[in-house]
Design a protein around this motif. Sequence first.
Motif, PDB file in Angstrom:
ATOM      1  N   MET A   1       0.791  -1.228  -0.103  1.00 52.82           N
ATOM      2  CA  MET A   1      -0.217  -0.378  -0.314  1.00 52.82           C
ATOM      3  C   MET A   1       0.947   1.195   0.488  1.00 52.82           C
ATOM      4  SD  MET A   1      -3.375  -1.190   2.310  1.00 52.82           S
ATOM      5  CE  MET A   1      -3.975  -2.246   2.377  1.00 52.82           C
TER       6      MET A   1
ATOM      7  N   TRP B   1       1.358   0.269  -6.174  1.00 55.47           N
ATOM      8  CA  TRP B   1      -0.663   0.035  -5.501  1.00 55.47           C
ATOM      9  C   TRP B   1      -1.228  -0.028  -6.107  1.00 55.47           C
ATOM     10  CZ3 TRP B   1      -2.375  -2.667  -1.843  1.00 55.47           C
ATOM     11  CH2 TRP B   1      -4.174  -2.077  -1.416  1.00 55.47           C
TER      12      TRP B   1
ATOM     13  N   ARG C   1      -3.697  -3.137  -5.984  1.00 55.04           N
ATOM     14  CA  ARG C   1      -4.816  -3.257  -5.617  1.00 55.04           C
ATOM     15  C   ARG C   1      -5.938  -4.176  -6.627  1.00 55.04           C
ATOM     16  NH1 ARG C   1      -8.780   0.012  -6.879  1.00 55.04           N
ATOM     17  NH2 ARG C   1      -7.095   1.598  -7.746  1.00 55.04           N
TER      18      ARG C   1
ATOM     19  N   LEU D   1      -9.860  -1.297   0.631  1.00 52.21           N
ATOM     20  CA  LEU D   1      -8.378  -1.648   0.012  1.00 52.21           C
ATOM     21  C   LEU D   1      -8.544  -0.520   0.159  1.00 52.21           C
ATOM     22  CD1 LEU D   1      -8.262  -4.614  -2.536  1.00 52.21           C
ATOM     23  CD2 LEU D   1      -6.369  -3.846  -0.316  1.00 52.21           C
ATOM     24  N   ASP D   2      -8.570   0.231  -0.535  1.00 50.88           N
ATOM     25  CA  ASP D   2      -8.387   1.961  -0.605  1.00 50.88           C
ATOM     26  C   ASP D   2      -8.763   3.224   0.612  1.00 50.88           C
ATOM     27  OD1 ASP D   2      -8.306   2.174  -3.043  1.00 50.88           O
ATOM     28  OD2 ASP D   2     -10.493   2.325  -4.183  1.00 50.88           O
TER      29      ASP D   2
ATOM     30  N   GLN E   1      -6.114   1.616   2.443  1.00 52.65           N
ATOM     31  CA  GLN E   1      -4.435   2.040   1.909  1.00 52.65           C
ATOM     32  C   GLN E   1      -4.391   3.987   2.742  1.00 52.65           C
ATOM     33  OE1 GLN E   1      -4.020   5.315  -0.528  1.00 52.65           O
ATOM     34  NE2 GLN E   1      -1.863   4.541  -0.314  1.00 52.65           N
TER      35      GLN E   1
END
Length: 140
Positions: A18, A23, A27, A49-50, A53
Amino acid sequence: MAMDPIAASAATALVGAMTSEAWQQIRTAFVDWWRRARPDDADRVNAELDESQRRLDEDRTTEAALVSTWQDRLESLLSENRALADQLSHLAEMAEQAKRDSPRVRNETGDRTGTLEQNAEASGQSRVYQAGRDQHIHES
C-alpha cells in the motif's frame, strides 16, 4: 481458527504494498482475484482497500491492525475455497516484489519514490561529490 500462513503472508505483503508506487497495480490484481472468488463482494473490497491505504498513509501505526483485518478476510475466503491458495501466494509474491522495488519516501516536498544509499570514502587530496538528484559543479 488456526493462523493460515498463506493468508498471513498475503495480508502482510498486501498492506506493505500500500505504500509502494505499484499500489494501484497490486490493488487491481487483488480485486480481480477477489472478483473471481466472490464476485458480489469485489466492489466492497475495492473500496475497503482504498480506505485501508488512506488510513495507512495518514498513520503508519495502523499497519499491524490492517494486516490483522486483511488476514482474517483472507483466511475466511481460503477456508471456503482452498483452491485459491496458489493464486493468493502468487499475489503475495507480486506485492512483496512491488514493495521491494518502489518504497515511498516522504520528504518536505511530497512523496518521492525509490531508495538511495550513498557511501564514499576520500583520502589525501581527493574529493567526493554525491547527490541524490542533479548536481552542478563549477570549478576553474
